[in-house]
Design a protein around this motif. Structure first.
Motif, short mmCIF file in Angstrom:
data_model
loop_
_atom_site.label_atom_id
_atom_site.label_comp_id
_atom_site.label_asym_id
_atom_site.label_seq_id
_atom_site.Cartn_x
_atom_site.Cartn_y
_atom_site.Cartn_z
N THR A 297 0.81 -1.22 0.00
CA THR A 297 0.00 0.00 0.00
C THR A 297 0.85 1.27 0.00
O THR A 297 0.31 2.36 0.09
N SER A 298 2.18 1.09 -0.14
CA SER A 298 3.02 2.28 0.06
C SER A 298 2.91 3.28 -1.09
O SER A 298 3.27 4.43 -0.92
N MET A 299 2.40 2.85 -2.26
CA MET A 299 2.27 3.82 -3.35
C MET A 299 0.82 4.27 -3.54
O MET A 299 0.48 4.84 -4.57
N LEU A 300 -0.02 3.99 -2.55
CA LEU A 300 -1.44 4.33 -2.70
C LEU A 300 -1.81 5.54 -1.84
O LEU A 300 -1.13 5.85 -0.87
N ASP A 301 -2.92 6.18 -2.23
CA ASP A 301 -3.42 7.27 -1.38
C ASP A 301 -4.18 6.64 -0.21
O ASP A 301 -4.46 5.44 -0.20
N PRO A 302 -4.50 7.44 0.82
CA PRO A 302 -5.13 6.87 2.02
C PRO A 302 -6.41 6.08 1.71
O PRO A 302 -6.68 5.06 2.35
N ILE A 303 -7.18 6.52 0.72
CA ILE A 303 -8.43 5.81 0.42
C ILE A 303 -8.13 4.44 -0.18
O ILE A 303 -8.68 3.42 0.24
N GLY A 304 -7.20 4.44 -1.15
CA GLY A 304 -6.81 3.17 -1.76
C GLY A 304 -6.25 2.21 -0.73
O GLY A 304 -6.54 1.01 -0.75
N ARG A 305 -5.49 2.73 0.22
CA ARG A 305 -4.90 1.91 1.27
C ARG A 305 -5.99 1.28 2.13
O ARG A 305 -5.97 0.08 2.42
N GLN A 306 -6.96 2.11 2.54
CA GLN A 306 -8.06 1.58 3.37
C GLN A 306 -8.83 0.51 2.63
O GLN A 306 -9.23 -0.50 3.22
N GLU A 307 -9.05 0.71 1.32
CA GLU A 307 -9.79 -0.27 0.52
C GLU A 307 -9.09 -1.62 0.53
O GLU A 307 -9.69 -2.65 0.79
N ILE A 308 -7.77 -1.59 0.24
CA ILE A 308 -7.00 -2.83 0.17
C ILE A 308 -7.02 -3.54 1.53
O ILE A 308 -7.32 -4.73 1.63
N LEU A 309 -6.73 -2.78 2.57
CA LEU A 309 -6.67 -3.40 3.89
C LEU A 309 -8.03 -3.95 4.30
O LEU A 309 -8.13 -5.01 4.93
N GLY A 310 -9.10 -3.22 3.92
CA GLY A 310 -10.45 -3.68 4.24
C GLY A 310 -10.74 -5.02 3.58
O GLY A 310 -11.27 -5.94 4.22
N VAL A 311 -10.38 -5.13 2.29
CA VAL A 311 -10.63 -6.39 1.57
C VAL A 311 -9.85 -7.52 2.23
O VAL A 311 -10.38 -8.63 2.43
N ILE A 312 -8.60 -7.25 2.60
CA ILE A 312 -7.79 -8.30 3.19
C ILE A 312 -8.35 -8.74 4.54
O ILE A 312 -8.41 -9.93 4.84
N LYS A 313 -8.80 -7.78 5.33
CA LYS A 313 -9.38 -8.12 6.63
C LYS A 313 -10.60 -9.02 6.44
O LYS A 313 -10.79 -10.00 7.16
N ARG A 314 -11.44 -8.65 5.48
CA ARG A 314 -12.65 -9.43 5.22
C ARG A 314 -12.30 -10.85 4.80
O ARG A 314 -12.87 -11.82 5.29
N LEU A 315 -11.33 -10.96 3.90
CA LEU A 315 -10.91 -12.26 3.41
C LEU A 315 -10.39 -13.14 4.53
O LEU A 315 -10.64 -14.33 4.58
N ARG A 316 -9.64 -12.51 5.41
CA ARG A 316 -9.01 -13.25 6.46
C ARG A 316 -10.07 -13.82 7.40
O ARG A 316 -9.98 -14.97 7.83
N ARG A 317 -11.08 -12.99 7.70
CA ARG A 317 -12.18 -13.48 8.54
C ARG A 317 -12.86 -14.66 7.88
O ARG A 317 -13.21 -15.64 8.53
N LYS A 318 -13.04 -14.57 6.56
CA LYS A 318 -13.83 -15.58 5.85
C LYS A 318 -13.03 -16.86 5.63
O LYS A 318 -13.54 -17.97 5.77
N LEU A 319 -11.77 -16.74 5.22
CA LEU A 319 -11.01 -17.90 4.79
C LEU A 319 -9.90 -18.31 5.75
O LEU A 319 -9.28 -19.35 5.57
N GLY A 320 -9.65 -17.51 6.77
CA GLY A 320 -8.61 -17.87 7.73
C GLY A 320 -7.21 -17.88 7.14
O GLY A 320 -6.38 -18.70 7.50
N ILE A 321 -6.97 -16.95 6.19
CA ILE A 321 -5.65 -16.88 5.57
C ILE A 321 -4.65 -16.22 6.52
O ILE A 321 -5.02 -15.31 7.29
N THR A 322 -3.41 -16.68 6.49
CA THR A 322 -2.36 -16.04 7.26
C THR A 322 -1.86 -14.83 6.47
O THR A 322 -1.63 -14.93 5.27
#
Lengths: 284, 265
Positions: A173-198
């Motif tokens: 996320t280092s080359m993204l603006d704050p909104i893009g960063r939040q979007e990516i992290l949000g998707v990853i958090k959701r995925l992790r809850r759903k699939l239990g990915i490390t």
């Protein structure tokens, strides 16, 4: 440094050392740690602390000479590097440079083509991966028609489609603006809850580490501290000395201390700080 | 710089867009070859009609095609001028030293104009209606027989598709490097030819360096996603020959037959 010895350690690194040819000092110096399955671990450090070298080593992209890496019970060697790679999905820093396909859907399919997944299954997996990152309507778009955050979401979809057990974010996320960063992290958090990915996220943005279970601090190729975020953040002087930032709530606390206001010793996140401020205001 | 149409793809829902890229590639080649046999206005008329019909079937704005021709107008004009000034045969209108303007020279210049324009139209149609990946898929599929003589067909197709995918990215980067150099006081618009060439260097060197970095990043990313070379991969995109491809092929074959009939009979 605390060592996990559980059977469910998905990543285990012992005595990893790596030196680039042109450098005198090793980029990684006797690094050992392990990560339990399903955890979110953040590795932080300033530029040149060896974070990216570590990420590349875990995926076998760097041929380290000393030390051992075990991914999901498989030792990383020349013979089974591809087996290890199939368990790890990596997202790199530059959204443009990791976009292989000519369009969004081609890029998501690239990894599946490499794994020789049959055509019909590729189609289904691409559809579901794009839906999970909410990029379905962009499937025919070309990389130059997308924003940086959207390109990183496509990179994430490419990783999701391959169904890895581990996702490594190499400063994703280092080359993204704050909104893009939040979007990516949000998707990853959701995925992790759903699939239990490390998730192993490598970053120098401390605000990104607030959702981590554990933080490992790297400096000059060595692990100098590791532990729960609250423990790491409480040592804000150490972080500042290493050229890292501290989370917003911690900065607020420091500013209050300068005005001689007694604040709680333990780390509290933004919500905790808000609660504490209300409580002390009501008391006063 | 962004006006350049080469490598740009305009997505549309049209007859031409849904055609098999192999058909489009082969038919475009056929068209370009056939046009060199043209030697009278009837043939040019027929071929113009076919070209305009193809463009109409693609539903792409005709203005884009004009934009595709405009950057090449000077090459066309120069070639025409050479033809007009050095043409021989036919009625002589004007002569001065080695220069002469003749009726045949003017006719040839007109032919060249039409020929250039039609070739540009058809090749622009190919690139505007076919995404880069489709073109490289088509090339891969058409070159497949060469695998027997150990020609690296897959690798060539991959290089081509990556090259095409990076055209707009590198264009944008060139633009931002130029702007950055302008901000530091480089003036690209002035100076004599040597000075102007020297001013290209502060664009080229950063562009090369960044292309190397991009290549390294891309190779790492591809490896991390399990790319081990062309062998043993499956394909997401499958090429399918459909009815529209047969129709288009028949139209183009008919055109070829008529052109040869007009030319040789």
């Amino acid at each position: 440094m605390k060592e996990y010895l559980g059977m469910n350690d998905i990543i285990k690194v012992s005595h990893l050392t790596y030196k680039y040819l042109q450098n005198e000092l090793p980029a990684l110096d006797d690094v050992s740690f392990s990560i339990p399955s399903g955890a979110w671990v953040a590795i932080v450090g300033h530029n040149g602390s060896g974070k990216s070298t570590l990420a590349h080593s875990l995926d076998g992209l760097i041929d380290f000479k000393q030390g051992q890496v075990f991914i999901d019970g498989v030792e990383l060697t020349e013979a089974n590097v591809w087996k290890v790679r199939s368990k790890i999905g990596m997202i790199f820093q530059n959204p443009d440079n990791q976009f292989v396909g000519a369009t969004v859907e081609d890029d998501v399919a690239f990894g599946l083509e490499n794994m020789a997944v049959p055509h019909d299954e590729i189609q289904a997996r691409v559809d579901s991966a794009l839906a999970q990152v909410q990029m379905s309507e962009f499937r025919h778009k070309q990389p130059d028609q997308l924003s940086g955050g959207q390109k990183q979401r496509v990179a994430l979809a490419g990783v999701i489609a391959m169904q890895p057990k581990i996702i490594i974010l190499d400063e994703a996320t280092s080359m993204l603006d704050p909104i893009g960063r939040q979007e990516i992290l949000g998707v990853i958090k959701r995925l992790r809850r759903k699939l239990g990915i490390t998730v192993l996220s490598i970053t120098h943005e401390m605000d990104e580490t607030t959702s981590a279970d554990e933080i490992i601090v790297l400096n000059d190729g060595k692990i100098i501290e590791s532990g729960k975020p609250s423990l790491i953040y409480a040592h804000s002087d150490l972080l500042l000395k290493l050229g890292l930032d501290v989370p917003y709530s911690q900065r607020l606390k420091e500013a209050l201390k300068l005005r001689h206001i007694q604040t709680p010793q333990a780390y509290s996140d933004e919500k905790g700080m808000v609660d504490w401020l209300w409580q002390s205001l009501l008391k006063a | 710089m962004n006006k350049l149409l080469f490598g740009r793809y305009i997505p549309q829902d049209s007859f031409v867009h849904h055609m098999d890229p192999r058909a489009k590639l082969v038919l475009s080649f056929l068209y370009v070859i056939v046009i060199f046999f043209a030697n009278n206005w009837w043939i040019y008329l027929l071929m113009t009609v076919v070209a305009l019909l193809s463009i109409w079937a693609s539903k792409i704005n005709f203005k884009l095609f004009v934009d595709g021709i405009l950057p090449l107008i000077w090459i066309i004009a120069f070639t025409m001028l050479i033809q007009v000034l050095f043409g021989t045969g036919g009625h002589l209108y004007w002569q001065w030293g080695i220069f002469s303007v003749t009726s045949l020279g003017i006719l040839n210049a007109a032919y060249i104009f039409v020929r250039f324009t039609l070739i540009i139209l058809i090749s622009t149609l190919l690139t505007l209606s076919t995404s880069p990946i489709q073109i490289s898929d088509a090339i891969e599929s058409l070159l497949k027989p060469l695998e027997k003589v150990h020609f690296p067909v897959y690798e060539v197709a991959l290089m081509l598709s990556i090259a095409l995918r990076f055209v707009p990215t590198l264009m944008d980067e060139t633009e931002s490097i130029m702007n950055a150099q302008r901000a530091r006081g480089v003036d690209f618009g002035t100076g004599n030819i040597v000075q102007r060439i020297k001013k290209i260097i502060p664009i080229l060197i950063p562009l090369f360096v960044s292309a190397f970095n991009r290549a390294e990043d891309l190779a790492t990313a591809m490896e991390a996603r399990g790319y081990q070379g062309g062998a043993g991969r499956t394909k997401y995109r499958l090429l399918k020959w459909g009815t529209r491809d047969t129709i288009a092929t028949l139209i183009y074959l008919l055109m070829t037959v008529v052109v040869f009939a007009l030319r040789f009979c």
